[in-house]
Design a protein around this motif. Structure first.
Motif, PDB file in Angstrom:
ATOM      1  N   LYS A 129      32.219  42.691  25.573  1.00 36.70           N
ATOM      2  CA  LYS A 129      31.654  42.246  26.858  1.00 36.70           C
ATOM      3  C   LYS A 129      30.129  42.242  26.810  1.00 36.70           C
ATOM      4  O   LYS A 129      29.475  41.313  27.300  1.00 36.70           O
ATOM      5  CB  LYS A 129      32.153  43.132  28.001  1.00 36.70           C
ATOM      6  N   SER A 132      29.104  39.152  24.843  1.00 37.04           N
ATOM      7  CA  SER A 132      29.345  37.944  25.647  1.00 37.04           C
ATOM      8  C   SER A 132      28.319  37.822  26.763  1.00 37.04           C
ATOM      9  O   SER A 132      27.779  36.738  27.014  1.00 37.04           O
ATOM     10  CB  SER A 132      30.752  37.976  26.249  1.00 37.04           C
ATOM     11  N   ASP A 133      28.025  38.937  27.428  1.00 45.46           N
ATOM     12  CA  ASP A 133      27.068  38.922  28.534  1.00 45.46           C
ATOM     13  C   ASP A 133      25.654  38.555  28.081  1.00 45.46           C
ATOM     14  O   ASP A 133      24.886  37.973  28.847  1.00 45.46           O
ATOM     15  CB  ASP A 133      27.044  40.276  29.248  1.00 45.46           C
ATOM     16  N   THR A 136      25.883  34.642  27.769  1.00 43.09           N
ATOM     17  CA  THR A 136      26.413  33.891  28.911  1.00 43.09           C
ATOM     18  C   THR A 136      25.354  33.089  29.674  1.00 43.09           C
ATOM     19  O   THR A 136      25.565  31.902  29.937  1.00 43.09           O
ATOM     20  CB  THR A 136      27.187  34.831  29.858  1.00 43.09           C
ATOM     21  N   SER A 140      25.601  29.075  29.910  1.00 48.97           N
ATOM     22  CA  SER A 140      25.804  28.495  31.230  1.00 48.97           C
ATOM     23  C   SER A 140      24.754  27.428  31.517  1.00 48.97           C
ATOM     24  O   SER A 140      25.064  26.325  31.978  1.00 48.97           O
ATOM     25  CB  SER A 140      25.747  29.595  32.292  1.00 48.97           C
ATOM     26  N   ASP A 146      29.909  27.046  34.709  1.00 47.82           N
ATOM     27  CA  ASP A 146      29.794  28.244  35.530  1.00 47.82           C
ATOM     28  C   ASP A 146      29.808  29.507  34.660  1.00 47.82           C
ATOM     29  O   ASP A 146      30.201  29.478  33.494  1.00 47.82           O
ATOM     30  CB  ASP A 146      30.910  28.278  36.585  1.00 47.82           C
ATOM     31  N   THR A 147      29.396  30.611  35.243  1.00 48.76           N
ATOM     32  CA  THR A 147      29.219  31.862  34.504  1.00 48.76           C
ATOM     33  C   THR A 147      30.509  32.366  33.872  1.00 48.76           C
ATOM     34  O   THR A 147      30.516  32.825  32.727  1.00 48.76           O
ATOM     35  CB  THR A 147      28.638  32.950  35.439  1.00 48.76           C
ATOM     36  N   GLN A 148      31.613  32.283  34.602  1.00 45.49           N
ATOM     37  CA  GLN A 148      32.880  32.769  34.055  1.00 45.49           C
ATOM     38  C   GLN A 148      33.267  31.969  32.810  1.00 45.49           C
ATOM     39  O   GLN A 148      33.630  32.534  31.774  1.00 45.49           O
ATOM     40  CB  GLN A 148      33.995  32.687  35.094  1.00 45.49           C
ATOM     41  N   HIS A 149      33.203  30.642  32.931  1.00 46.19           N
ATOM     42  CA  HIS A 149      33.521  29.773  31.801  1.00 46.19           C
ATOM     43  C   HIS A 149      32.553  30.034  30.647  1.00 46.19           C
ATOM     44  O   HIS A 149      32.951  30.095  29.475  1.00 46.19           O
ATOM     45  CB  HIS A 149      33.442  28.314  32.268  1.00 46.19           C
ATOM     46  N   GLY A 151      31.006  32.802  29.896  1.00 47.94           N
ATOM     47  CA  GLY A 151      31.343  34.072  29.253  1.00 47.94           C
ATOM     48  C   GLY A 151      32.479  33.916  28.258  1.00 47.94           C
ATOM     49  O   GLY A 151      32.474  34.520  27.178  1.00 47.94           O
ATOM     50  N   GLN A 152      33.453  33.091  28.603  1.00 51.18           N
ATOM     51  CA  GLN A 152      34.574  32.841  27.687  1.00 51.18           C
ATOM     52  C   GLN A 152      34.110  32.048  26.473  1.00 51.18           C
ATOM     53  O   GLN A 152      34.481  32.359  25.338  1.00 51.18           O
ATOM     54  CB  GLN A 152      35.686  32.103  28.438  1.00 51.18           C
ATOM     55  N   TRP A 155      32.210  34.258  23.967  1.00 47.98           N
ATOM     56  CA  TRP A 155      32.998  35.040  23.016  1.00 47.98           C
ATOM     57  C   TRP A 155      33.613  34.147  21.942  1.00 47.98           C
ATOM     58  O   TRP A 155      33.673  34.529  20.769  1.00 47.98           O
ATOM     59  CB  TRP A 155      34.076  35.872  23.710  1.00 47.98           C
TER      60      TRP A 155
END
Length: 198
Positions: A129, A132-133, A136, A140, A146-149, A151-152, A155
């Protein structure tokens, strides 16, 4: 001959250096309170005074080993926040500067897929995490997602990054070729994202 006196901070540093060396050379499974005492030339009692359990020792050793990679990567991303290709290429150079044993130990830590109930897997998830953070925000912004996408995607990119390192370890490709491939991969990923948004 008696060991020179070390204050508490220096002694803890020495123990973490020794623990890291054990992991670098033999892997995570060999790290124990006993192996640390033996390799460090200290008593088990001293080891337990600094680390109350093997879980604490593992977690703090992982943190100690990970800190340099994290700090240098963070600095690179700050300096090259406007160019994801340059940032990731330079971050991979940092990884190449580490001894092979350290690279393999960090890979084992980040790629752990054991039961979610083990302390090691909890440490692994935490560092996945953190990495990834780190990436991110740049992903982005660069890929306009978006931030969630992001982050994925971060990784997935990191897995490619470490996968290149594994190919080097297996002597399948050279470091130069690995850098070329990761650059090629990211350029096309970014171009694809931009084309899909057009």
């Amino acid at each position: 001959m008696a060991r020179p006196y070390m204050n508490k901070i220096a002694r803890r540093q020495m123990l973490l250096d020794t623990a890291s060396g054990i992991v670098d050379e033999y892997g995570w499974n060999t790290l124990s309170m006993i192996s640390l005492a033996e390799h460090g030339g200290v008593s088990r009692q001293l080891v337990y005074q600094n680390f109350d359990s093997i879980n604490t020792l593992t977690e703090q050793t992982a943190s100690y080993m990970f800190e340099e990679l994290y700090t240098e990567t963070q600095d690179i991303l700050r300096k090259h926040s406007d160019d994801i290709v340059v940032a990731i290429t330079k971050a991979q150079h940092v990884l190449f500067s580490f001894p092979e044993g350290r690279v393999q130990a960090l890979w084992a830590l980040l790629a752990d897929n054991t039961s979610h109930n083990t302390p090691f897997s909890a440490v692994s998830r935490r560092y996945r995490k953190l990495i990834s953070d780190l990436y991110t925000p740049m992903i982005s912004r660069t890929m306009n997602i978006d931030t969630q996408h992001a982050g994925q995607v971060a990784w997935l990119l990191m897995m490619s990054f470490w996968g290149g390192q594994q190919l080097i370890h297996d002597k399948t490709i050279s470091k130069t070729k690995s850098l070329e491939l990761i650059q090629w991969y990211i350029e096309r990923l970014v171009a694809g994202c931009k084309a899909s948004k057009a």
